[in-house]
Design a protein around this motif. Structure first.
Motif, PDB file in Angstrom:
ATOM      1  N   ASN A   1       0.800  -1.220   0.000  1.00 11.08           N
ATOM      2  CA  ASN A   1       0.000   0.000   0.000  1.00 11.08           C
ATOM      3  C   ASN A   1       0.836   1.275   0.000  1.00 11.08           C
ATOM      4  OD1 ASN A   1      -2.910  -0.935   0.302  1.00 11.08           O
ATOM      5  ND2 ASN A   1      -1.862  -2.141   1.859  1.00 11.08           N
TER       6      ASN A   1
ATOM      7  N   TRP B   1       2.863   2.369   2.315  1.00 13.40           N
ATOM      8  CA  TRP B   1       2.744   3.018   3.617  1.00 13.40           C
ATOM      9  C   TRP B   1       4.073   2.915   4.356  1.00 13.40           C
ATOM     10  CZ3 TRP B   1      -2.289  -0.062   4.936  1.00 13.40           C
ATOM     11  CH2 TRP B   1      -3.385   0.507   4.252  1.00 13.40           C
TER      12      TRP B   1
ATOM     13  N   LYS C   1      -2.831   6.475   8.591  1.00 14.03           N
ATOM     14  CA  LYS C   1      -4.105   6.605   9.293  1.00 14.03           C
ATOM     15  C   LYS C   1      -4.236   5.445  10.277  1.00 14.03           C
ATOM     16  CE  LYS C   1      -6.546   8.718   5.425  1.00 14.03           C
ATOM     17  NZ  LYS C   1      -7.617   8.509   4.430  1.00 14.03           N
TER      18      LYS C   1
ATOM     19  N   THR D   1      -6.658   3.533  11.081  1.00 11.64           N
ATOM     20  CA  THR D   1      -7.316   2.329  10.550  1.00 11.64           C
ATOM     21  C   THR D   1      -6.350   1.537   9.676  1.00 11.64           C
ATOM     22  OG1 THR D   1      -8.218   3.641   8.722  1.00 11.64           O
ATOM     23  CG2 THR D   1      -9.659   3.285  10.629  1.00 11.64           C
ATOM     24  N   GLU D   2      -5.468   2.238   8.974  1.00 10.43           N
ATOM     25  CA  GLU D   2      -4.474   1.582   8.130  1.00 10.43           C
ATOM     26  C   GLU D   2      -3.385   0.936   8.984  1.00 10.43           C
ATOM     27  OE1 GLU D   2      -5.154   4.683   4.410  1.00 10.43           O
ATOM     28  OE2 GLU D   2      -3.456   4.990   5.765  1.00 10.43           O
ATOM     29  N   ASP D   3      -3.015   1.602  10.081  1.00  9.39           N
ATOM     30  CA  ASP D   3      -2.077   0.998  11.027  1.00  9.39           C
ATOM     31  C   ASP D   3      -2.618  -0.341  11.509  1.00  9.39           C
ATOM     32  OD1 ASP D   3      -0.350   3.215  10.923  1.00  9.39           O
ATOM     33  OD2 ASP D   3      -1.137   4.102  12.769  1.00  9.39           O
TER      34      ASP D   3
ATOM     35  N   GLN E   1      -4.815  -2.230  10.058  1.00 13.16           N
ATOM     36  CA  GLN E   1      -4.846  -3.163   8.920  1.00 13.16           C
ATOM     37  C   GLN E   1      -3.506  -3.868   8.769  1.00 13.16           C
ATOM     38  OE1 GLN E   1      -6.273  -1.427   5.200  1.00 13.16           O
ATOM     39  NE2 GLN E   1      -4.951  -2.797   4.014  1.00 13.16           N
TER      40      GLN E   1
END
Length: 134
Positions: free
Chosen positions: A26, A28, A117, A119-121, A123
């Motif tokens: 992603n 990230w 973000k 929520t991404e952390d 994930q």
């Protein structure tokens, strides 16, 4: 006397590799921390481009999730819903992104991720945990 499962270095490596793969997939830039059930760091890595502060926040999120035996998101929501007195709890990482590693109702440790973000952390943390079949 009870027996309990524990995380081994091979588990931490597998979790870290899967979490890193999810982050890279992603694009990230994050830090990834893995702790045991006492909140002690077993693994910490900061991907290229991740903010230096993320290397402090990720272990704090992981420690909070391990000691509380629940996602760190629960604490963030509690505070955001008005229970600000909870800020005095002896925890540092009360932000989403810490996910406990649970097996047969027992907490083996946790993964904390910081850098994108929340929520991404989370994930990325869940992707790591899935690598060991939990």
């Amino acid at each position: 006397m009870k027996n309990k499962s524990i995380l081994e270095l091979a588990d931490a490596k597998a979790i870290a590799a899967a979490a890193e793969a999810e982050a890279l997939k992603n694009s990230w830039a994050v830090s990834i921390a893995i702790v045991d059930d006492g909140g002690h760091v077993l693994w910490l890595q900061r991907l290229d481009g991740a903010a230096p502060i993320s290397a402090q926040i990720a272990p704090a999120k992981a420690r909070t999730a391990a000691l509380g035996k629940r996602e760190s998101k629960v604490y963030e929501e509690t505070i955001n819903n008005g229970r600000i007195a909870f800020l005095s709890a002896p925890l540092e990482g009360m932000l989403e992104g810490g996910v406990p590693i649970l097996k047969d109702g027992m907490c083996l440790g946790a993964v904390g991720v910081s850098g994108v973000k929340s929520t991404e952390d989370a994930q990325v943390a869940r992707a790591g945990i899935a690598a060991i079949g939990l």
